[in-house]
Design a protein around this motif. Sequence first.
Motif, PDB file in Angstrom:
ATOM      1  N   LEU A  20       1.675  -1.638  -1.062  1.00 23.16           N
ATOM      2  CA  LEU A  20       0.707  -1.800  -2.140  1.00 23.16           C
ATOM      3  C   LEU A  20      -0.190  -3.008  -1.921  1.00 23.16           C
ATOM      4  CD1 LEU A  20       3.065  -0.733  -4.987  1.00 23.16           C
ATOM      5  CD2 LEU A  20       0.836   0.292  -4.566  1.00 23.16           C
ATOM      6  N   ALA A  21       0.367  -4.095  -1.387  1.00 26.68           N
ATOM      7  CA  ALA A  21      -0.468  -5.256  -1.072  1.00 26.68           C
ATOM      8  C   ALA A  21      -1.474  -4.916   0.021  1.00 26.68           C
ATOM      9  CB  ALA A  21       0.405  -6.431  -0.649  1.00 26.68           C
ATOM     10  N   SER A  22      -1.047  -4.118   0.999  1.00 24.82           N
ATOM     11  CA  SER A  22      -1.976  -3.670   2.044  1.00 24.82           C
ATOM     12  C   SER A  22      -3.076  -2.809   1.437  1.00 24.82           C
ATOM     13  CB  SER A  22      -1.222  -2.872   3.117  1.00 24.82           C
ATOM     14  OG  SER A  22      -0.223  -3.653   3.738  1.00 24.82           O
ATOM     15  N   ALA A  23      -2.690  -1.876   0.576  1.00 30.99           N
ATOM     16  CA  ALA A  23      -3.667  -0.994  -0.065  1.00 30.99           C
ATOM     17  C   ALA A  23      -4.650  -1.789  -0.908  1.00 30.99           C
ATOM     18  CB  ALA A  23      -2.942   0.044  -0.921  1.00 30.99           C
ATOM     19  N   HIS A  24      -4.141  -2.755  -1.661  1.00 27.41           N
ATOM     20  CA  HIS A  24      -5.014  -3.551  -2.526  1.00 27.41           C
ATOM     21  C   HIS A  24      -6.016  -4.357  -1.695  1.00 27.41           C
ATOM     22  CE1 HIS A  24      -6.181  -5.614  -6.197  1.00 27.41           C
ATOM     23  NE2 HIS A  24      -6.029  -6.781  -5.578  1.00 27.41           N
ATOM     24  N   ALA A  25      -5.529  -4.982  -0.620  1.00 27.65           N
ATOM     25  CA  ALA A  25      -6.430  -5.765   0.233  1.00 27.65           C
ATOM     26  C   ALA A  25      -7.485  -4.876   0.879  1.00 27.65           C
ATOM     27  CB  ALA A  25      -5.614  -6.501   1.297  1.00 27.65           C
ATOM     28  N   LEU A  26      -7.098  -3.669   1.287  1.00 26.26           N
ATOM     29  CA  LEU A  26      -8.042  -2.753   1.932  1.00 26.26           C
ATOM     30  C   LEU A  26      -9.100  -2.250   0.943  1.00 26.26           C
ATOM     31  CD1 LEU A  26      -5.416  -0.837   4.055  1.00 26.26           C
ATOM     32  CD2 LEU A  26      -7.443  -1.975   5.014  1.00 26.26           C
ATOM     33  N   CYS A  46       4.005  -4.756  -8.393  1.00 25.47           N
ATOM     34  CA  CYS A  46       3.600  -3.514  -7.731  1.00 25.47           C
ATOM     35  C   CYS A  46       2.903  -2.573  -8.716  1.00 25.47           C
ATOM     36  CB  CYS A  46       4.818  -2.826  -7.113  1.00 25.47           C
ATOM     37  SG  CYS A  46       5.508  -3.684  -5.683  1.00 25.47           S
ATOM     38  N   GLN A  47       3.438  -2.477  -9.904  1.00 30.14           N
ATOM     39  CA  GLN A  47       2.809  -1.630 -10.919  1.00 30.14           C
ATOM     40  C   GLN A  47       1.419  -2.150 -11.279  1.00 30.14           C
ATOM     41  OE1 GLN A  47       6.020  -1.889 -13.841  1.00 30.14           O
ATOM     42  NE2 GLN A  47       6.490   0.293 -13.515  1.00 30.14           N
ATOM     43  N   ALA A  48       1.280  -3.476 -11.352  1.00 31.23           N
ATOM     44  CA  ALA A  48      -0.020  -4.067 -11.661  1.00 31.23           C
ATOM     45  C   ALA A  48      -1.029  -3.789 -10.549  1.00 31.23           C
ATOM     46  CB  ALA A  48       0.137  -5.571 -11.874  1.00 31.23           C
ATOM     47  N   LEU A  49      -0.581  -3.887  -9.295  1.00 30.27           N
ATOM     48  CA  LEU A  49      -1.471  -3.573  -8.177  1.00 30.27           C
ATOM     49  C   LEU A  49      -1.929  -2.121  -8.240  1.00 30.27           C
ATOM     50  CD1 LEU A  49       0.172  -5.350  -5.088  1.00 30.27           C
ATOM     51  CD2 LEU A  49      -1.881  -6.041  -6.330  1.00 30.27           C
ATOM     52  N   GLU A  50      -0.999  -1.207  -8.547  1.00 31.07           N
ATOM     53  CA  GLU A  50      -1.413   0.193  -8.572  1.00 31.07           C
ATOM     54  C   GLU A  50      -2.379   0.469  -9.719  1.00 31.07           C
ATOM     55  OE1 GLU A  50       0.205   4.408  -7.379  1.00 31.07           O
ATOM     56  OE2 GLU A  50       1.231   3.668  -9.161  1.00 31.07           O
ATOM     57  N   ARG A  51      -2.179  -0.150 -10.855  1.00 29.20           N
ATOM     58  CA  ARG A  51      -3.148   0.043 -11.943  1.00 29.20           C
ATOM     59  C   ARG A  51      -4.543  -0.404 -11.514  1.00 29.20           C
ATOM     60  NH1 ARG A  51       1.242  -1.807 -15.168  1.00 29.20           N
ATOM     61  NH2 ARG A  51       0.429  -3.935 -15.120  1.00 29.20           N
ATOM     62  N   LYS A  52      -4.603  -1.527 -10.807  1.00 27.50           N
ATOM     63  CA  LYS A  52      -5.897  -2.018 -10.340  1.00 27.50           C
ATOM     64  C   LYS A  52      -6.481  -1.080  -9.287  1.00 27.50           C
ATOM     65  CE  LYS A  52      -8.923  -5.327 -10.692  1.00 27.50           C
ATOM     66  NZ  LYS A  52      -9.581  -5.653 -11.974  1.00 27.50           N
ATOM     67  N   LEU A  53      -5.641  -0.577  -8.416  1.00 30.89           N
ATOM     68  CA  LEU A  53      -6.091   0.363  -7.388  1.00 30.89           C
ATOM     69  C   LEU A  53      -6.631   1.640  -8.020  1.00 30.89           C
ATOM     70  CD1 LEU A  53      -3.206  -0.165  -4.833  1.00 30.89           C
ATOM     71  CD2 LEU A  53      -5.628  -0.495  -4.325  1.00 30.89           C
ATOM     72  N   GLN A  54      -5.947   2.142  -9.014  1.00 28.01           N
ATOM     73  CA  GLN A  54      -6.391   3.366  -9.668  1.00 28.01           C
ATOM     74  C   GLN A  54      -7.750   3.181 -10.341  1.00 28.01           C
ATOM     75  OE1 GLN A  54      -2.969   4.031 -12.142  1.00 28.01           O
ATOM     76  NE2 GLN A  54      -1.987   5.407 -10.668  1.00 28.01           N
ATOM     77  N   ALA A  55      -8.029   1.961 -10.775  1.00 25.73           N
ATOM     78  CA  ALA A  55      -9.315   1.683 -11.414  1.00 25.73           C
ATOM     79  C   ALA A  55     -10.456   1.553 -10.412  1.00 25.73           C
ATOM     80  CB  ALA A  55      -9.214   0.405 -12.248  1.00 25.73           C
ATOM     81  N   SER A  56     -10.123   1.499  -9.124  1.00 27.93           N
ATOM     82  CA  SER A  56     -11.155   1.276  -8.102  1.00 27.93           C
ATOM     83  C   SER A  56     -11.955   2.525  -7.774  1.00 27.93           C
ATOM     84  CB  SER A  56     -10.505   0.756  -6.814  1.00 27.93           C
ATOM     85  OG  SER A  56      -9.776   1.801  -6.158  1.00 27.93           O
ATOM     86  N   TRP A  62      -5.806 -13.158  -6.144  1.00 26.23           N
ATOM     87  CA  TRP A  62      -5.653 -11.844  -6.765  1.00 26.23           C
ATOM     88  C   TRP A  62      -5.276 -11.987  -8.237  1.00 26.23           C
ATOM     89  CZ3 TRP A  62      -2.425  -8.549  -2.736  1.00 26.23           C
ATOM     90  CH2 TRP A  62      -3.191  -8.385  -1.581  1.00 26.23           C
ATOM     91  N   ARG A  63      -4.381 -12.927  -8.523  1.00 28.64           N
ATOM     92  CA  ARG A  63      -3.894 -13.074  -9.889  1.00 28.64           C
ATOM     93  C   ARG A  63      -5.017 -13.515 -10.827  1.00 28.64           C
ATOM     94  NH1 ARG A  63      -2.055 -17.316 -12.374  1.00 28.64           N
ATOM     95  NH2 ARG A  63      -2.039 -18.555 -10.454  1.00 28.64           N
ATOM     96  N   THR A  64      -5.862 -14.420 -10.367  1.00 28.63           N
ATOM     97  CA  THR A  64      -6.897 -14.962 -11.246  1.00 28.63           C
ATOM     98  C   THR A  64      -8.171 -14.122 -11.250  1.00 28.63           C
ATOM     99  OG1 THR A  64      -7.618 -16.436  -9.448  1.00 28.63           O
ATOM    100  CG2 THR A  64      -6.028 -17.316 -11.030  1.00 28.63           C
ATOM    101  N   ARG A  65      -8.591 -13.636 -10.088  1.00 22.03           N
ATOM    102  CA  ARG A  65      -9.867 -12.910 -10.011  1.00 22.03           C
ATOM    103  C   ARG A  65      -9.737 -11.430 -10.326  1.00 22.03           C
ATOM    104  NH1 ARG A  65     -13.190 -15.216  -4.728  1.00 22.03           N
ATOM    105  NH2 ARG A  65     -13.074 -17.440  -5.261  1.00 22.03           N
ATOM    106  N   ASP A  66      -8.571 -10.864 -10.053  1.00 21.23           N
ATOM    107  CA  ASP A  66      -8.427  -9.417 -10.185  1.00 21.23           C
ATOM    108  C   ASP A  66      -7.826  -8.987 -11.513  1.00 21.23           C
ATOM    109  OD1 ASP A  66      -9.329  -9.635  -7.635  1.00 21.23           O
ATOM    110  OD2 ASP A  66      -7.629  -8.657  -6.673  1.00 21.23           O
ATOM    111  N   ALA A  67      -7.498  -9.955 -12.366  1.00 22.38           N
ATOM    112  CA  ALA A  67      -6.979  -9.634 -13.694  1.00 22.38           C
ATOM    113  C   ALA A  67      -5.842  -8.616 -13.618  1.00 22.38           C
ATOM    114  CB  ALA A  67      -8.100  -9.110 -14.591  1.00 22.38           C
ATOM    115  N   LEU A  68      -4.788  -8.966 -12.872  1.00 22.62           N
ATOM    116  CA  LEU A  68      -3.678  -8.040 -12.654  1.00 22.62           C
ATOM    117  C   LEU A  68      -2.792  -7.863 -13.887  1.00 22.62           C
ATOM    118  CD1 LEU A  68      -2.530  -9.035  -9.053  1.00 22.62           C
ATOM    119  CD2 LEU A  68      -3.969  -7.107  -9.742  1.00 22.62           C
ATOM    120  N   GLY A  69      -2.927  -8.740 -14.847  1.00 19.36           N
ATOM    121  CA  GLY A  69      -2.084  -8.604 -16.027  1.00 19.36           C
ATOM    122  C   GLY A  69      -0.777  -9.354 -15.879  1.00 19.36           C
ATOM    123  N   ASP A  70       0.152  -9.087 -16.769  1.00 17.89           N
ATOM    124  CA  ASP A  70       1.409  -9.821 -16.855  1.00 17.89           C
ATOM    125  C   ASP A  70       2.469  -9.177 -15.970  1.00 17.89           C
ATOM    126  OD1 ASP A  70       3.566 -11.348 -17.558  1.00 17.89           O
ATOM    127  OD2 ASP A  70       3.546 -10.835 -19.681  1.00 17.89           O
TER     128      ASP A  70
END
Length: 495
Positions: free
Chosen positions: A66-72, A255-265, A176-184
Motif C-alpha cells: 500500500l505504501a508503494s501504491a500510494h507513492a506511485l 493501511c486502511q487510511a492509505l487505501e481510502r486516499k488511493l480510492q479518492a485518486s 504523507w500524514r500532514t499533506r495527504d490528510a490521511l486521518g486518524d
Amino acid sequence: MRAYLRAQLSACASGYPITSGYGAAHPFHSPLTPATGKLEHDSTFTTREPSMQRHVTVIGGGVIGLASAHALVRAGHCVTLIDAHAEVASETSHANGGQLSYRYVAPLADSGVPRQAIKWLLAGNEAPLKLRPNLDPAQWRWMARFVAACNHRTHQASAAQMLSLALHSQAIMSEWRTRDALGDFAWQQRGKLVIHRDPVALDKAAAARVAPQDQQVLDARQCIALEPSLAHQQAHLSGGIFSASDETADCHAFCQALERKLQASGRYTRIANTRVAPLSARNGRIAQLELRHLDGRREHHAVEEIVIAAGNHAAELVRPLGIHLPLQPLKGYSLTLPLAADTPETAAPRISVTDSARKVVYADLESSASRQLRVAAMVDIGQRERDSFHPELDEQRIAALRKLASATFPAAGNFAQATPWAGLRPSTPKGPPILGRPRQANSPDNLWLNVGHGSLGFTLACASGDLIARAISREALPCSLSDSLPDALAARPGR
C-alpha cells in the motif's frame, strides 16, 4: 551501490491498457460524488503527461504494497493492487507491534546472537527466539547466511543502511500524514523508552547509540519519572535509553487510511481475494500475470511495470525466473488489550516501551475512537504453517506472552482477555530489505522488488515505497541516501 540504484531508474515500455484474459479492461477505481456523479479528483496527487504515466501492478496488500501504491499514485501513475485477502493488511501488517522505531533499526544478526540463541533455546516458551529446524534446504541456506552475518562489521554496515532508510521513512511519513490528510490511525509521537534490567547491558547499549543527540541515557528513577507505569519494575530496572522523536501508530489503520486516499485518486483499483501464480517472462519482460481468484476463476492480467510487495510469498513468485530470494518467515506474536479512556498513568504505558532483556515491545495505540495496548514479541524460525496466508497461533507462546505482559504492567488490565495474533515477518539474513531491481543477469526489466523488511516493515514502508516510485518515475534519489541505500538482491541462478 549508488551506481547500481541509479541504473535502476530506467523504467521501460510504452503505456497500454491493462486487460484481462477475457479482453476486458480492468477499470481503475473512479470515485463519484453522490451529488453530481462526476469524478471526484484529489489534488494531492500529481498529474503526469500520458507518455510519462505508468500502469503499475503491485502484488501485496500489506503496508509495503500500500505504501508503494500510494507513492506511485502520488507521483502520477496508475496502480492495480492484487491482494490475496478480502481486506487490506490481513497478514503481517494486521496487528504488529505498532512501534515506528526510526532510531532502533539494528538487524537481528549480531556478533553475540548465536551464543545468546543457545541460552534462549533452554528458556522454554518465554524465550525471545525459538529455532524449529526442518528439512527445508532454504531454511538451512538462510541460517548459514544469517550466522555468517553475525559479526560486528556486517552488523554495523547493515545498521547504517537501515538507519538511513528509517530516517527517510520518518520524513516521508510526516509528509504523507500532514499533506495527504490521511486521518486518524492512532499516530502519536511520545517517544520510545528501551529499558534494561542489567547494568552491563545498559552500558553496552549506551555506547552503541546511533544517534546520541536523540537517545538519552536514564537511570531507573528517571525511567519511572518519565513512565510512571514502570514503578512496579523499579527493583529490577538498571535504567533505559529514551528517544523523544520515535513514534507509534496502528499499522492496520494506516493501511486502511492509505487505501481510502488511493480510492479518492481515481487512479487505483484493488483486485481482492486473488493470488498470483509463479511468474514467467518472455523477451526480457513479464507481459502478464495468471490470477487465481479464491472463487475458482482464473484469468490473465497484462502488466506494464510490476512491484512485488508480497512478503514471504515473493520467493515462490519469482523462483521460476531463476531469482532465489533469501527470505525466511520469522514468526512473531502480539496481544491487543483494550484500555479504558480513564486508565491511570500508573497502570499502562503512555510512551512506547521496549523491554530489552525480554525482547517485548509495548505501544499505546490511542485514536479518537479507542485506546489499546499492543504487546508484541518473539521470533520463531522454521515453524511450518499449514497455510502461510493464515499462520496459526501457538497457544504456549501466547500464554507466555500474557504472563510476561502481566508481570511488567500488572495494573493495565486482564491480559487473559487480550486478543492474540501471529504474523510471519519476511526477513533477510543481514537485515536490510531487498529493494529495487534484481541483481540477477537477464532478470525482467519491468520487475521491481520491495520485500524482506522483517520486523521493521511499518517503520521502513514509507521510504521503501517512495524509492520504488522514484525509480519507476526516473526521478533522482534523495541525496541523504546516496551512500547508504538498502542492500539489493544478491541472488544468482541455481543458488
